[in-house]
Design a protein around this motif. Structure first.
Motif, PDB file in Angstrom:
ATOM      1  N   PHE A  25      29.991  81.487   6.754  1.00  0.00           N
ATOM      2  CA  PHE A  25      29.219  80.249   6.717  1.00  0.00           C
ATOM      3  C   PHE A  25      27.957  80.401   7.552  1.00  0.00           C
ATOM      4  O   PHE A  25      28.015  80.917   8.668  1.00  0.00           O
ATOM      5  N   ASP A  26      26.824  79.923   7.015  1.00  0.00           N
ATOM      6  CA  ASP A  26      25.594  79.986   7.804  1.00  0.00           C
ATOM      7  C   ASP A  26      25.673  78.977   8.950  1.00  0.00           C
ATOM      8  O   ASP A  26      26.559  78.119   8.981  1.00  0.00           O
TER       9      ASP A  26
ATOM     10  N   GLU B 206      27.772  71.630  10.556  1.00  0.00           N
ATOM     11  CA  GLU B 206      28.208  70.488   9.753  1.00  0.00           C
ATOM     12  C   GLU B 206      29.728  70.419   9.677  1.00  0.00           C
ATOM     13  O   GLU B 206      30.319  69.338   9.743  1.00  0.00           O
ATOM     14  N   MET B 207      30.367  71.571   9.543  1.00  0.00           N
ATOM     15  CA  MET B 207      31.823  71.599   9.452  1.00  0.00           C
ATOM     16  C   MET B 207      32.465  71.148  10.775  1.00  0.00           C
ATOM     17  O   MET B 207      33.424  70.381  10.772  1.00  0.00           O
ATOM     18  N   LEU B 208      31.936  71.621  11.886  1.00  0.00           N
ATOM     19  CA  LEU B 208      32.452  71.197  13.186  1.00  0.00           C
ATOM     20  C   LEU B 208      32.271  69.689  13.363  1.00  0.00           C
ATOM     21  O   LEU B 208      33.180  68.998  13.828  1.00  0.00           O
ATOM     22  N   ASP B 209      31.110  69.178  12.980  1.00  0.00           N
ATOM     23  CA  ASP B 209      30.864  67.733  13.058  1.00  0.00           C
ATOM     24  C   ASP B 209      31.835  66.959  12.172  1.00  0.00           C
ATOM     25  O   ASP B 209      32.336  65.903  12.552  1.00  0.00           O
TER      26      ASP B 209
ATOM     27  N   LEU C 219      33.437  68.748   3.350  1.00  0.00           N
ATOM     28  CA  LEU C 219      33.416  69.820   4.349  1.00  0.00           C
ATOM     29  C   LEU C 219      34.809  70.154   4.870  1.00  0.00           C
ATOM     30  O   LEU C 219      35.080  71.290   5.251  1.00  0.00           O
ATOM     31  N   LEU C 220      35.694  69.185   4.886  1.00  0.00           N
ATOM     32  CA  LEU C 220      37.048  69.417   5.390  1.00  0.00           C
ATOM     33  C   LEU C 220      37.898  70.257   4.443  1.00  0.00           C
ATOM     34  O   LEU C 220      38.953  70.758   4.836  1.00  0.00           O
ATOM     35  N   ARG C 221      37.428  70.444   3.232  1.00  0.00           N
ATOM     36  CA  ARG C 221      38.194  71.268   2.288  1.00  0.00           C
ATOM     37  C   ARG C 221      38.425  72.666   2.841  1.00  0.00           C
ATOM     38  O   ARG C 221      39.486  73.248   2.634  1.00  0.00           O
ATOM     39  N   TYR C 222      37.428  73.190   3.533  1.00  0.00           N
ATOM     40  CA  TYR C 222      37.551  74.553   4.074  1.00  0.00           C
ATOM     41  C   TYR C 222      38.702  74.670   5.077  1.00  0.00           C
ATOM     42  O   TYR C 222      39.591  75.495   4.890  1.00  0.00           O
TER      43      TYR C 222
ATOM     44  N   ILE D 266      40.230  79.767   8.369  1.00  0.00           N
ATOM     45  CA  ILE D 266      38.776  79.916   8.379  1.00  0.00           C
ATOM     46  C   ILE D 266      38.232  80.504   9.677  1.00  0.00           C
ATOM     47  O   ILE D 266      37.091  80.951   9.716  1.00  0.00           O
ATOM     48  N   VAL D 267      39.028  80.517  10.729  1.00  0.00           N
ATOM     49  CA  VAL D 267      38.509  80.920  12.034  1.00  0.00           C
ATOM     50  C   VAL D 267      38.026  82.373  12.078  1.00  0.00           C
ATOM     51  O   VAL D 267      36.903  82.621  12.521  1.00  0.00           O
ATOM     52  N   PRO D 268      38.808  83.360  11.636  1.00  0.00           N
ATOM     53  CA  PRO D 268      38.369  84.749  11.794  1.00  0.00           C
ATOM     54  C   PRO D 268      37.013  85.072  11.148  1.00  0.00           C
ATOM     55  O   PRO D 268      36.219  85.814  11.696  1.00  0.00           O
TER      56      PRO D 268
END
Length: 94
Positions: A43-44, A50-53, A9-12, A35-37
């Protein structure tokens, strides 16, 4: 969450590190592959959570191996943590 899932997930958010010159750009945004904008559109909601976690988990783990996410990251672990922390702050403000 398992370590290999976190690494995946951290790849993004970590991919943007290949496209910045200084780590300070992490807090400003506007760099290629930031990835922020487009976070909400690209991402759904499940993947967003999951990414934030994953970012939070990696920041809590002082021994996390960021090279498991992407090879040859252009910054040291302290800078990578700063990048993730700044990205997380920006994601929470969106």
């Amino acid at each position: 969450m398992k370590t290999d899932e976190v690494a995946k997930l951290l790849r993004y958010p970590l991919y943007g590190l290949y496209h910045i010159e200084t780590i300070d750009q992490s807090s400003q945004g506007g760099y290629l592959y930031d990835i922020v904008p487009g976070f909400n559109d690209q991402f759904d909601q499940t993947l967003q959570a999951e990414m934030l976690d994953a970012i939070e988990q990696a920041l809590r783990d002082s021994d996390f191996d960021f090279e498991a996410s992407l090879p040859n990251l252009p910054f040291n672990n302290d800078d990578i943590r700063k990048h993730l922390s700044e990205t997380l702050k920006r994601l929470r403000r969106r």
